[in-house]
Design an enzyme around this catalytic site. Sequence first.
Site, PDB file in Angstrom:
ATOM      1  N   ARG A 100      51.672  32.732  47.647  1.00 20.75           N
ATOM      2  CA  ARG A 100      51.394  31.510  46.857  1.00 20.75           C
ATOM      3  C   ARG A 100      51.952  30.343  47.652  1.00 20.75           C
ATOM      4  O   ARG A 100      53.142  30.292  47.956  1.00 20.75           O
ATOM      5  CB  ARG A 100      52.057  31.586  45.490  1.00 20.75           C
ATOM      6  CG  ARG A 100      52.101  30.237  44.795  1.00 20.75           C
ATOM      7  CD  ARG A 100      52.545  30.292  43.365  1.00 20.75           C
ATOM      8  NE  ARG A 100      51.511  30.861  42.519  1.00 20.75           N
ATOM      9  CZ  ARG A 100      51.492  30.758  41.187  1.00 20.75           C
ATOM     10  NH1 ARG A 100      52.440  30.100  40.563  1.00 20.75           N
ATOM     11  NH2 ARG A 100      50.520  31.306  40.486  1.00 20.75           N
ATOM     12  N   HIS A 127      42.645  29.697  42.865  1.00 24.33           N
ATOM     13  CA  HIS A 127      43.542  30.691  42.248  1.00 24.33           C
ATOM     14  C   HIS A 127      42.666  31.900  41.867  1.00 24.33           C
ATOM     15  O   HIS A 127      42.357  32.119  40.699  1.00 24.33           O
ATOM     16  CB  HIS A 127      44.205  30.064  41.014  1.00 24.33           C
ATOM     17  CG  HIS A 127      45.380  30.812  40.477  1.00 24.33           C
ATOM     18  ND1 HIS A 127      45.864  31.968  41.046  1.00 24.33           N
ATOM     19  CD2 HIS A 127      46.169  30.579  39.381  1.00 24.33           C
ATOM     20  CE1 HIS A 127      46.907  32.393  40.339  1.00 24.33           C
ATOM     21  NE2 HIS A 127      47.103  31.578  39.330  1.00 24.33           N
ATOM     22  N   GLN A 130      43.575  34.669  39.141  1.00 23.66           N
ATOM     23  CA  GLN A 130      43.562  34.125  37.780  1.00 23.66           C
ATOM     24  C   GLN A 130      42.152  34.196  37.178  1.00 23.66           C
ATOM     25  O   GLN A 130      41.953  34.695  36.070  1.00 23.66           O
ATOM     26  CB  GLN A 130      44.031  32.658  37.822  1.00 23.66           C
ATOM     27  CG  GLN A 130      43.982  31.961  36.480  1.00 23.66           C
ATOM     28  CD  GLN A 130      45.078  32.416  35.532  1.00 23.66           C
ATOM     29  OE1 GLN A 130      46.244  32.423  35.896  1.00 23.66           O
ATOM     30  NE2 GLN A 130      44.708  32.814  34.320  1.00 23.66           N
ATOM     31  N   ASP A 219      43.535  23.348  31.665  1.00 18.87           N
ATOM     32  CA  ASP A 219      44.713  23.595  32.507  1.00 18.87           C
ATOM     33  C   ASP A 219      45.490  22.276  32.585  1.00 18.87           C
ATOM     34  O   ASP A 219      44.988  21.221  32.164  1.00 18.87           O
ATOM     35  CB  ASP A 219      44.252  24.055  33.907  1.00 18.87           C
ATOM     36  CG  ASP A 219      45.416  24.387  34.844  1.00 18.87           C
ATOM     37  OD1 ASP A 219      46.530  24.656  34.348  1.00 18.87           O
ATOM     38  OD2 ASP A 219      45.207  24.355  36.082  1.00 18.87           O
ATOM     39  N   CYS A 259      45.247  28.983  31.626  1.00 20.12           N
ATOM     40  CA  CYS A 259      45.885  29.927  32.565  1.00 20.12           C
ATOM     41  C   CYS A 259      47.394  29.994  32.367  1.00 20.12           C
ATOM     42  O   CYS A 259      48.023  30.954  32.783  1.00 20.12           O
ATOM     43  CB  CYS A 259      45.545  29.545  33.994  1.00 20.12           C
ATOM     44  SG  CYS A 259      45.995  27.852  34.406  1.00 20.12           S
ATOM     45  N   ARG A 287      46.449  39.543  33.653  1.00 19.03           N
ATOM     46  CA  ARG A 287      46.836  39.281  35.048  1.00 19.03           C
ATOM     47  C   ARG A 287      47.402  40.552  35.668  1.00 19.03           C
ATOM     48  O   ARG A 287      47.140  40.848  36.828  1.00 19.03           O
ATOM     49  CB  ARG A 287      47.887  38.161  35.117  1.00 19.03           C
ATOM     50  CG  ARG A 287      47.425  36.778  34.650  1.00 19.03           C
ATOM     51  CD  ARG A 287      46.353  36.195  35.546  1.00 19.03           C
ATOM     52  NE  ARG A 287      46.722  36.191  36.939  1.00 19.03           N
ATOM     53  CZ  ARG A 287      47.571  35.325  37.519  1.00 19.03           C
ATOM     54  NH1 ARG A 287      48.105  34.355  36.811  1.00 19.03           N
ATOM     55  NH2 ARG A 287      47.829  35.395  38.820  1.00 19.03           N
TER      56      ARG A 287
HETATM   57  N1  NVA Z   1      46.563  24.181  38.307  1.00 17.28           N
HETATM   58  C1  NVA Z   1      47.869  24.782  38.079  1.00 17.28           C
HETATM   59  C2  NVA Z   1      47.718  26.245  37.833  1.00 17.28           C
HETATM   60  C3  NVA Z   1      49.010  26.972  37.559  1.00 17.28           C
HETATM   61  C4  NVA Z   1      48.804  28.444  37.356  1.00 17.28           C
HETATM   62  C5  NVA Z   1      48.746  24.520  39.284  1.00 17.28           C
HETATM   63  O1  NVA Z   1      48.270  24.671  40.411  1.00 17.28           O
HETATM   64  O2  NVA Z   1      49.910  24.150  39.097  1.00 17.28           O
HETATM   65  N1   CP Z   2      48.860  31.318  35.559  1.00 14.94           N
HETATM   66  C1   CP Z   2      49.763  31.477  36.535  1.00 14.94           C
HETATM   67  O1   CP Z   2      49.443  31.729  37.697  1.00 14.94           O
HETATM   68  O2   CP Z   2      51.045  31.362  36.128  1.00 14.94           O
HETATM   69  P1   CP Z   2      52.310  31.231  37.086  1.00 14.94           P
HETATM   70  O3   CP Z   2      52.199  29.912  37.781  1.00 14.94           O
HETATM   71  O4   CP Z   2      53.506  31.299  36.165  1.00 14.94           O
HETATM   72  O5   CP Z   2      52.286  32.364  38.058  1.00 14.94           O
END
Ligand code: NVA
Ligand code: CP
Length: 300
Positions: A100, A127, A130, A219, A259, A287
């Site tokens: 990540r 992502h 997800q 989101d 998400c 997930r």
């Molecule tokens: N769009 C959000 C998703 C988190 C799972 C982010 O990138 O922070």
């Molecule tokens: N939805 C998701 O990826 O959550 P986290 O950022 O907590 O991993």
Amino acid sequence: MARSLCKITDLTADEIKEIFDLCARMKKREIAPKPLEGKSVACIFTKASLRTRISFEVGINELGGNAIYVTDNEIKLGQRESIADAARVLSRYVAMIIIRTFKQSDVEELTQYASVPIVNGLTDLVHPCQILGDYFTIIEHLEPKERYQIAYVGDGNNITNSWLNLASLIPLELRIGTAEDCNPDKGIIAQAKANPQSKIIITADPKEAVKDADVIYTDVWASMGQKHLIEEKEQKLKKYQLNSSLLEVANQKAIVMHCLPAERGREITDEVIDGPHSVVFDQAENRLHIQKAIMAFLLK
Ligand code: NVA
Ligand code: CP
């Protein structure tokens, strides 16, 4: 180069079906493969995570393996040494790498030089795990349909881009309600529009997006790495809040998805996220199941 998942379009529609089938059978405990028996997986996280980190670590254990969590403070990918060298070294130790981070190009570069599968656990661009898990959740909750109508309201971000990626492979009617300068990635929109079986609508009107939809998704308005922009985003996106009056326009059997993590009271209200349409915690549970299926698929 091993088989990796940097973005959903690294898969074919048939492979996605294969992953869903694996996911359903593992979730029902019909099968319990152990492709990671005696092996380790590196989980490199440059951004915060609850769901992705924990579901991958639990999933790795359930597939027989050992998860090694490292933050980029230790590795400093691309700074302490080149991404290519880190990829070559890690491939000598572990059977898979979950990452990540911010830049999609860093994940693609890691994939290019690693000899083990890489799984993208979120970048600024996409992502994939997800949205694969989310589509699996939709199939579980709704009657079968040739083309679900999915409304996404809010910021055009990595989640929106991944929905578009899925629409370029699987028939979807995707209606994105967002402000003009919060649109998703142009190239990814064009790629999705090139699939004649999908219908992609981008509108500034949240009601047009939501009308009669089977799924209403939202989101956060400012993603990780953009939190300093929240006030600006809030001004642009406040009319896209997923609240009860917006939900009234949807199909009465519609499911609400997010998400998570949610910023309650901002992009979604408590009454909607805690209301009868919401499936957000089933989504979060899936997930784990989808991640196990993705790893088992890539390791086969
Ligand atoms: N769009 C959000 C998703 C988190 C799972 C982010 O990138 O922070
Ligand atoms: N939805 C998701 O990826 O959550 P986290 O950022 O907590 O991993």
